[in-house]
Design an enzyme around this catalytic site. Structure first.
Site, short mmCIF file in Angstrom:
data_model
loop_
_atom_site.label_atom_id
_atom_site.label_comp_id
_atom_site.label_asym_id
_atom_site.label_seq_id
_atom_site.Cartn_x
_atom_site.Cartn_y
_atom_site.Cartn_z
N ASN A 1 33.80 56.77 36.49
CA ASN A 1 34.44 56.15 35.31
C ASN A 1 33.62 56.47 34.07
OD1 ASN A 1 32.47 53.93 34.80
ND2 ASN A 1 33.11 53.35 36.87
N ASP B 1 36.12 49.82 41.90
CA ASP B 1 36.71 48.77 42.74
C ASP B 1 37.05 49.29 44.13
OD1 ASP B 1 36.60 46.73 40.86
OD2 ASP B 1 38.41 47.45 39.85
N LYS C 1 33.89 69.92 52.63
CA LYS C 1 34.69 70.11 51.42
C LYS C 1 36.17 70.25 51.80
CE LYS C 1 35.39 73.06 47.48
NZ LYS C 1 35.37 74.43 47.05
N PRO D 1 32.67 46.26 47.93
CA PRO D 1 32.14 44.90 47.80
C PRO D 1 31.99 44.55 46.33
CG PRO D 1 30.40 46.44 48.45
CD PRO D 1 31.70 47.19 48.51
N ASP D 2 32.18 43.29 46.01
CA ASP D 2 32.02 42.83 44.63
C ASP D 2 30.59 42.29 44.48
OD1 ASP D 2 32.00 41.28 42.24
OD2 ASP D 2 34.19 41.40 42.25
N PHE E 1 30.24 40.97 33.25
CA PHE E 1 30.98 41.55 32.13
C PHE E 1 32.44 41.62 32.51
CE2 PHE E 1 28.31 43.33 28.71
CZ PHE E 1 27.10 42.82 29.15
N LYS F 1 38.32 35.50 35.26
CA LYS F 1 37.32 36.27 36.00
C LYS F 1 36.06 35.43 36.23
CE LYS F 1 37.81 40.79 35.40
NZ LYS F 1 37.77 42.09 34.71
N LYS G 1 34.99 34.89 40.04
CA LYS G 1 33.77 35.50 40.57
C LYS G 1 32.67 34.48 40.80
CE LYS G 1 34.86 40.03 39.22
NZ LYS G 1 34.47 41.36 39.65
N1 CTP Z 1 31.65 43.97 39.43
C1 CTP Z 1 30.82 44.04 40.52
N2 CTP Z 1 31.23 44.66 41.66
C2 CTP Z 1 32.46 45.20 41.73
C3 CTP Z 1 33.34 45.14 40.63
C4 CTP Z 1 32.89 44.53 39.49
O1 CTP Z 1 29.68 43.55 40.44
N3 CTP Z 1 32.82 45.79 42.86
C5 CTP Z 1 31.20 43.24 38.25
C6 CTP Z 1 30.96 44.12 37.04
O2 CTP Z 1 29.62 44.55 36.98
C7 CTP Z 1 31.30 43.14 35.91
C8 CTP Z 1 32.34 42.23 36.51
O3 CTP Z 1 32.21 42.35 37.90
O4 CTP Z 1 30.18 42.34 35.59
C9 CTP Z 1 33.75 42.52 36.12
O5 CTP Z 1 34.04 43.88 36.27
P1 CTP Z 1 35.48 44.41 35.87
O6 CTP Z 1 35.55 45.85 36.22
O7 CTP Z 1 35.80 43.97 34.47
O8 CTP Z 1 36.39 43.52 36.79
P2 CTP Z 1 36.99 43.75 38.20
O9 CTP Z 1 36.20 43.03 39.21
O10 CTP Z 1 37.21 45.19 38.43
O11 CTP Z 1 38.39 42.97 38.05
P3 CTP Z 1 39.81 43.53 37.52
O12 CTP Z 1 40.22 44.54 38.51
O13 CTP Z 1 40.66 42.29 37.52
O14 CTP Z 1 39.58 44.04 36.15
#
Ligand code: CTP
Length: 396
Positions: free
Chosen positions: A208, A276, A286, A303-304, A322, A336, A340
């Site tokens: 990204n 995500d 490849k 994992p989040d 964030f 969020k 979270k």
């Molecule tokens: N984050 C994380 N691990 C993930 C995804 C996100 O730790 N797998 C954290 C990011 O570092 C940020 C926050 O979660 O602090 C929100 O990230 P964001 O990309 O805005 O949200 P998403 O979790 O992707 O939710 P959505 O798909 O609803 O935007």
């Protein structure tokens, strides 16, 4: 934290003088004004031109130089600074300082000054261990000078042991400590930053547009307040800061492992743009074009990291996330925060029109249990400094 501080930097004649160029750069970035003084021997290792260019100030080097004296006499030069730093402080310079000699500009202003002095010794290991140097060191400490380093390690002369000049970041930290206790001293904090890369096959990946600029600035701001920072970064464009522990990762799963491995910490700031999803069908070879058409990629959820830290048995006292949104920023970010389980969300609008992702500025809302704060559009560095101050209010 060093803005407005005036540092006179005396560069002695040792191979470590090249590191003093980086020291000047770091001091300037921290907002300090640097007046450089180059000894005759120092000028054998670094040129006055590079020193002046980095300091953006005239270099003083000769006691009897009429031009130097006309612009700023050595007595005045010894008084204008908030701190005099000697880096590298060679064995010879330390000996002359300890004996109270005044036979060149550097030693004269050190004798004439009533300003605090910090020295960063640098010399061959045997010279450092010699009783004469240790006697001089003890004398200088008894005279009230502060000392940073030397470090133990491989030296330019091929030997190993104590004698290497402290790294510029450590010298900057010692300079900051000189100007007073910092609110996050002794606190360990975790910052995640940058994008993650999720492999499709050994040569391709999903990424990204995160540059890592905001996370890096936050790590710097927390470091500047005295925190020990564990900086877990994906492959970011912005180089990681000096003076923090850097853990480089590629994927979200590696980032989670590094983040959990850093626990316990007092605060976790998750500024990384974590992918995500990862490609479940991640191929070990490849992927090749075939006659069967385009490949179908399957995804699994990553994992989040933020949510995992928020519910962890070793949950940090403060967890900050964030929210990168492109619409309904406040509503999405507020949801969020509860979803979270973190304490604060720093919400920002990353629609391409804002120029925030990959840019130098950020316009954020800080969402806490108490409500929503609008922050003005500011350079990322200033957003980071404000956030670090708020974190220090909670942890300090
Ligand atoms: N984050 C994380 N691990 C993930 C995804 C996100 O730790 N797998 C954290 C990011 O570092 C940020 C926050 O979660 O602090 C929100 O990230 P964001 O990309 O805005 O949200 P998403 O979790 O992707 O939710 P959505 O798909 O609803 O935007």
């Amino acid at each position: 934290m060093l803005s407005g501080k005036r540092i006179t930097l005396i560069i002695g004649g040792g191979i470590a003088a090249y590191k003093s160029l980086d020291l000047i750069r770091q001091l300037r970035r921290a907002g300090a004004q640097v007046t450089p003084v180059l000894t005759r021997a120092g000028a054998q290792f670094v040129t006055p031109l590079s020193v002046a260019a980095l300091a953006e100030e005239q270099v003083f080097h000769d006691l009897f130089d009429l031009k130097d004296e006309a612009e700023m006499g050595h007595i005045q030069l010894s008084r204008v600074a908030d701190l005099i730093v000697v880096a590298p402080a060679t064995a010879n310079l330390m000996a002359r300082m300890a004996a109270g000699m005044a036979d060149d500009l550097a030693s004269t202003l050190l004798l004439a000054t009533d300003t605090p002095v910090l020295i960063a010794p640098a010399m061959n290991v045997r010279m450092w261990q010699h009783p004469a140097t240790q006697r001089n060191l003890a004398q200088l400490q008894a005279d009230g000078l502060r000392v940073v380093g030397p470090d133990v390690g491989d030296m330019a002369c091929g030997e190993h042991g104590p004698g290497r000049m402290a790294e510029p970041a450590a010298i900057v930290a010692a300079i900051r400590d000189h100007f007073g206790p910092r609110p996050l001293t002794g606190q360990r904090v975790l910052v995640t930053s940058g994008p993650t890369h999720e492999p499709i096959d050994p040569v391709r990946y999903i990424a990204n547009r995160s540059s890592g600029a905001q996370g890096t600035a936050i790590a710097e701001a927390l470091r500047d307040l005295g925190a020990e920072v564990i900086f877990v970064t994906g492959p970011a464009q912005t180089p990681p800061p000096d003076g923090v522990t850097v853990m480089r990762v590629e994927t979200a799963r590696e980032m989670l492992a590094a983040a959990e491995g850093a626990l316990p910490v007092a605060a976790a700031i998750c500024a990384a743009a974590v992918a995500d999803w990862r490609v479940t069908t991640d191929s070990t070879q490849k992927m090749k074009k075939t006659t069967q058409g385009t490949p179908k990629l399957e995804f699994s959820e990553n994992p989040d990291i933020l949510a995992t830290l928020s519910t962890h048995a070793q949950r940090p006292e403060l967890v900050v996330g964030f929210a990168a949104e492109t619409e309904d920023v406040i509503a999405h970010a507020t949801l969020k925060r509860t979803r979270k389980g973190c304490d604060w969300i720093v919400a920002n609008d990353v629609s391409p029109a804002t120029g925030i992702m990959g840019g130098q500025e950020n316009a954020v809302n800080l969402i806490t249990e108490a409500g929503v704060e609008d922050w003005p559009r500011l350079p990322k560095r200033e957003v980071a400094a404000r956030l670090a101050d708020r974190i220090a209010q909670v942890l300090g």
